[in-house]
Design an enzyme around this catalytic site. Structure first.
Site, short mmCIF file in Angstrom:
data_model
loop_
_atom_site.label_atom_id
_atom_site.label_comp_id
_atom_site.label_asym_id
_atom_site.label_seq_id
_atom_site.Cartn_x
_atom_site.Cartn_y
_atom_site.Cartn_z
N GLY A 1 0.84 -1.20 0.00
CA GLY A 1 0.00 0.00 0.00
C GLY A 1 0.87 1.24 0.00
N GLN B 1 2.95 10.09 1.71
CA GLN B 1 4.28 9.47 1.84
C GLN B 1 5.22 9.86 0.70
OE1 GLN B 1 2.35 5.45 2.46
NE2 GLN B 1 4.25 5.15 3.61
N CYS C 1 5.77 -0.40 7.73
CA CYS C 1 5.46 0.82 6.97
C CYS C 1 6.69 1.25 6.20
CB CYS C 1 5.04 1.94 7.93
SG CYS C 1 4.62 3.48 7.09
N LEU C 2 6.49 1.61 4.93
CA LEU C 2 7.62 2.06 4.11
C LEU C 2 8.23 3.35 4.67
CD1 LEU C 2 6.06 1.35 0.60
CD2 LEU C 2 7.91 0.06 1.72
N HIS D 1 -4.48 1.16 7.46
CA HIS D 1 -3.13 1.72 7.63
C HIS D 1 -2.95 2.95 6.72
CE1 HIS D 1 1.42 1.21 7.92
NE2 HIS D 1 1.30 1.92 6.81
N GLU D 2 -3.39 2.83 5.46
CA GLU D 2 -3.23 3.96 4.52
C GLU D 2 -4.11 5.14 4.94
OE1 GLU D 2 -0.77 3.66 2.86
OE2 GLU D 2 -0.61 1.48 2.90
N HIS E 1 -2.46 7.29 7.36
CA HIS E 1 -1.52 8.23 6.73
C HIS E 1 -2.24 9.51 6.29
CE1 HIS E 1 2.30 6.10 6.58
NE2 HIS E 1 1.75 5.03 6.04
O1 GNR Z 1 4.00 -2.64 2.58
C1 GNR Z 1 3.35 -2.50 3.63
N1 GNR Z 1 3.04 -3.59 4.37
C2 GNR Z 1 2.13 -3.55 5.43
C3 GNR Z 1 2.10 -4.63 6.30
C4 GNR Z 1 1.22 -4.65 7.35
C5 GNR Z 1 0.35 -3.61 7.54
C6 GNR Z 1 0.39 -2.51 6.70
C7 GNR Z 1 1.27 -2.49 5.65
S1 GNR Z 1 1.28 -1.13 4.58
C8 GNR Z 1 2.96 -1.15 4.07
C9 GNR Z 1 3.22 -0.07 3.03
C10 GNR Z 1 3.02 1.28 3.66
O2 GNR Z 1 3.75 1.75 4.48
N2 GNR Z 1 1.94 1.92 3.33
O3 GNR Z 1 1.66 3.11 3.88
NI NI Z 2 2.69 3.11 5.81
#
Ligand code: GNR
Ligand code: NI
Length: 172
Positions: free
Chosen positions: A46, A51, A94-95, A136-137, A140
């Site tokens: 995601g 980001q 999270c990236l 999660h997104e 953000h």
């Molecule tokens: O690549 C991602 N893996 C992930 C694993 C578990 C819960 C959420 C994520 S999202 C993350 C990519 C990211 O940081 N998206 O904002």
């Molecule tokens: Ni993230």
């Protein structure tokens, strides 16, 4: 198409609240295309606009496995309209917090309304990894990272570790 730079914490730009998109036009689709390419290259499941320095309500997601066809999803101006009562735990990454992981409880199932790549309204019911990733997104887009769900002690440990790694990179 272009690979965009992914901002890593700590960085004030990750705390910005994203603005709704007024119209899904070609300029927005170009950002979405670049986000998808950036997400695949990272690799991640995601990515949110904020980001990559675009604080608009834009999300790309693809939770397909490596042995499956790509299944990209574009969500513009997403709103979660229903959450399940049951919570699930998942080890999140999270990236923008490279190599950091923590178990987090979130609702297992959600219903999300959004505009798709063509600006058409859509509604999606999601569970499992897709639900996790969308939640999660959407954090953000509100300027929140998964560490904001942790205790101040755990959050501090992760953010200080990332600061230290950055200092080492800058002086190297
Ligand atoms: O690549 C991602 N893996 C992930 C694993 C578990 C819960 C959420 C994520 S999202 C993350 C990519 C990211 O940081 N998206 O904002
Ligand atoms: Ni993230």
């Amino acid at each position: 198409m272009a690979i965009l730079h992914i901002i890593t914490a700590p960085d004030r730009r990750l705390k910005v609240k994203s603005k709704p998109v007024e119209a899904v036009d070609d300029a927005i689709r170009r950002v979405l295309d670049d986000m998808l390419e950036t997400m695949y290259q990272a690799p991640g499941i995601g990515l949110s606009g904020v980001q990559v320095g675009v604080p608009k309500c834009l999300i790309t997601v693809d939770v397909s496995r490596d042995d499956e066809e790509d299944a990209p999803l574009f969500l513009v101006n997403p709103e979660i309209v229903a959450y399940s009562e049951e919570l699930e735990t998942y080890n999140e990454g999270c990236l923008s917090l490279p190599d950091q992981f923590a178990d987090l409880e979130r609702p297992g199932e959600i219903t999300v309304q959004y505009l798709d790549y063509h600006g058409a309204p859509q509604q999606l019911r999601a569970d499992g990894l897709l639900s996790r990733c969308i939640q999660h997104e959407m954090d953000h887009l509100k300027g929140r990272l998964f560490v904001d769900h942790l205790s101040a002690v755990k959050r501090g440990m992760i953010l200080r570790k990332l600061e230290k790694i950055r200092r080492q990179k800058v002086s190297a």
